[in-house]
Write a protein that holds these residues in place. Structure first.
Motif, PDB file in Angstrom:
ATOM      1  N   ASP A   1       0.824  -1.213   0.000  1.00 43.68           N
ATOM      2  CA  ASP A   1       0.000   0.000   0.000  1.00 43.68           C
ATOM      3  C   ASP A   1       0.858   1.264   0.000  1.00 43.68           C
ATOM      4  N   ASP A   2       1.883   1.297   0.864  1.00 42.33           N
ATOM      5  CA  ASP A   2       2.725   2.489   0.929  1.00 42.33           C
ATOM      6  C   ASP A   2       3.432   2.738  -0.395  1.00 42.33           C
ATOM      7  N   ALA A   3       3.821   1.668  -1.081  1.00 43.38           N
ATOM      8  CA  ALA A   3       4.484   1.823  -2.379  1.00 43.38           C
ATOM      9  C   ALA A   3       3.501   2.313  -3.441  1.00 43.38           C
ATOM     10  N   VAL A   4       2.336   1.678  -3.500  1.00 43.47           N
ATOM     11  CA  VAL A   4       1.329   2.052  -4.498  1.00 43.47           C
ATOM     12  C   VAL A   4       0.867   3.494  -4.301  1.00 43.47           C
ATOM     13  N   GLN A   5       0.756   3.918  -3.055  1.00 46.21           N
ATOM     14  CA  GLN A   5       0.287   5.275  -2.768  1.00 46.21           C
ATOM     15  C   GLN A   5       1.425   6.298  -2.717  1.00 46.21           C
ATOM     16  N   ALA A   6       2.639   5.853  -3.019  1.00 46.96           N
ATOM     17  CA  ALA A   6       3.803   6.746  -3.065  1.00 46.96           C
ATOM     18  C   ALA A   6       4.012   7.484  -1.745  1.00 46.96           C
ATOM     19  N   VAL A   7       3.765   6.793  -0.631  1.00 45.99           N
ATOM     20  CA  VAL A   7       3.944   7.400   0.689  1.00 45.99           C
ATOM     21  C   VAL A   7       5.434   7.653   0.928  1.00 45.99           C
ATOM     22  N   THR A   8       5.753   8.853   1.346  1.00 47.05           N
ATOM     23  CA  THR A   8       7.158   9.199   1.592  1.00 47.05           C
ATOM     24  C   THR A   8       7.500   9.238   3.071  1.00 47.05           C
ATOM     25  N   LYS A   9       6.489   9.383   3.936  1.00 46.47           N
ATOM     26  CA  LYS A   9       6.725   9.466   5.371  1.00 46.47           C
ATOM     27  C   LYS A   9       5.656   8.662   6.101  1.00 46.47           C
ATOM     28  N   VAL A  10       6.081   7.601   6.776  1.00 48.60           N
ATOM     29  CA  VAL A  10       5.162   6.777   7.556  1.00 48.60           C
ATOM     30  C   VAL A  10       5.208   7.264   9.002  1.00 48.60           C
ATOM     31  N   VAL A  11       4.099   7.822   9.459  1.00 46.33           N
ATOM     32  CA  VAL A  11       3.988   8.345  10.826  1.00 46.33           C
ATOM     33  C   VAL A  11       3.018   7.453  11.574  1.00 46.33           C
ATOM     34  N   ARG A  12       3.501   6.734  12.580  1.00 48.24           N
ATOM     35  CA  ARG A  12       2.675   5.781  13.306  1.00 48.24           C
ATOM     36  C   ARG A  12       3.241   5.587  14.712  1.00 48.24           C
ATOM     37  N   GLY A  13       2.526   4.821  15.549  1.00 46.30           N
ATOM     38  CA  GLY A  13       2.895   4.676  16.947  1.00 46.30           C
ATOM     39  C   GLY A  13       4.145   3.844  17.183  1.00 46.30           C
ATOM     40  N   LEU A  14       4.729   4.055  18.348  1.00 48.77           N
ATOM     41  CA  LEU A  14       5.938   3.326  18.734  1.00 48.77           C
ATOM     42  C   LEU A  14       5.725   1.823  18.826  1.00 48.77           C
TER      43      LEU A  14
END
Length: 293
Positions: free
Chosen positions: A215-228
């Motif tokens: 999903d991150d690749a297909v959506q061209a996500v450049t910054k993954v912001v998520r919990g520790l």
């Protein structure tokens, strides 16, 4: 799989519709949205509904309602994982063709019994960063004819990554760029700590690990912001990105909102549910204050 051209500053908030959003979700959504705005980037919403048993349309609609109440806007259309099972299967098939995954037939009960028997002698069976026991090696040593017979009989199974073989594919250590909690560093991944992770189950066409990197690749996500709580899982994601030739986003793992028992919030804690807080008269500004923003 054809990937879009990578663009600058693409963030995403990706909840699962298996319960109501709580304060921890609000923190993550706010951070993704605010960072996207600050960088002149894009804010995407993804619905991670692979678990067709627990995820429901009602919970999905409540996600939209809660986020709109918080004042957040996102690009349309929303990506729903349940509409892209074929993409995850294609990635799994590629790994199967590479000889890097195998069918795993042990049930949870059998794994528990194996570990209990092993540890009854005073030895400790290795566990992953989340505390779950690593998968026993029995299925990796099965005779090929035995495996084929089990598959032909429709025996229930999962597909697991052969971690040893996967690591042999690497020509250099895996790293990721981490900016969480004020840091700015290069972190070396340790996927071996997770053992032979599940990539697909009979009751779920894809695991979180596999679907999230696709999903991150297909959506061209450049910054993954998520919990520790997902910090250590990034090691598995970096390995899959390397094996599947996927682009690598930067990562930002933020602090967790803890409950009165000191544990991270869960969707079962109704007192922190955004809908409950809204009905109690709190405002979006109040929610920002509650999560420390």
């Amino acid at each position: 799989m054809t990937l879009p051209l990578r663009q600058n500053s693409v963030f995403r908030f990706a909840p699962s519709p298996n319960g109501s959003l709580h304060l921890g979700h609000a923190l993550s959504a706010f951070l993704n949205h605010d960072m996207a705005i600050a960088q002149g980037g894009r804010f995407l919403l993804r619905i991670e509904d692979i678990d067709l048993t627990r995820c429901t349309p009602a919970f999905e609609q409540s996600i939209y309602q809660d986020l709109r109440w918080l004042g957040l806007n996102w690009e349309e259309p929303v990506r729903r994982q349940s509409e892209h099972f074929s993409q995850y299967r294609a990635a799994l098939d590629r790994l199967i063709a590479m000889g890097l995954v195998y069918p795993a037939f042990m049930s949870r009960g059998e794994i528990k019994a194996f570990v209990s028997d092993y540890e009854s002698t005073g030895r400790s069976w290795p566990r992953d960063p989340d505390g779950a026991p690593l998968y026993p090696p029995l299925d990796k040593t099965r005779d090929v004819q035995d495996v084929e017979a089990l598959l032909a009989s429709d025996a229930k199974h999962a597909w697991r990554l052969n971690m040893d073989k996967a690591l042999e594919q690497l020509s250099a250590p895996l790293v990721w760029r981490e900016s969480g909690e004020g840091s700015d560093s290069s972190v070396e991944a340790d996927p071996a700590a997770w053992g032979d992770v599940v990539l697909s189950r009979s009751d779920a066409p894809s695991s979180y690990h596999l679907s999230v990197v696709i999903d991150d690749a297909v959506q061209a996500v450049t910054k993954v912001v998520r919990g520790l709580d997902l910090y250590h899982a990034t090691s598995v994601h970096r390995l899959l990105q390397s094996l599947l030739d996927l682009p690598v986003p930067d990562y930002h793992h933020h602090r967790l909102i803890l409950g009165v028992d000191g544990r991270k919030l869960s969707k079962s804690e109704g007192s922190t549910g955004l809908a409950v807080l809204r009905q109690a008269g709190l405002t979006p500004s109040d929610i920002r204050s509650l999560v420390g923003l």
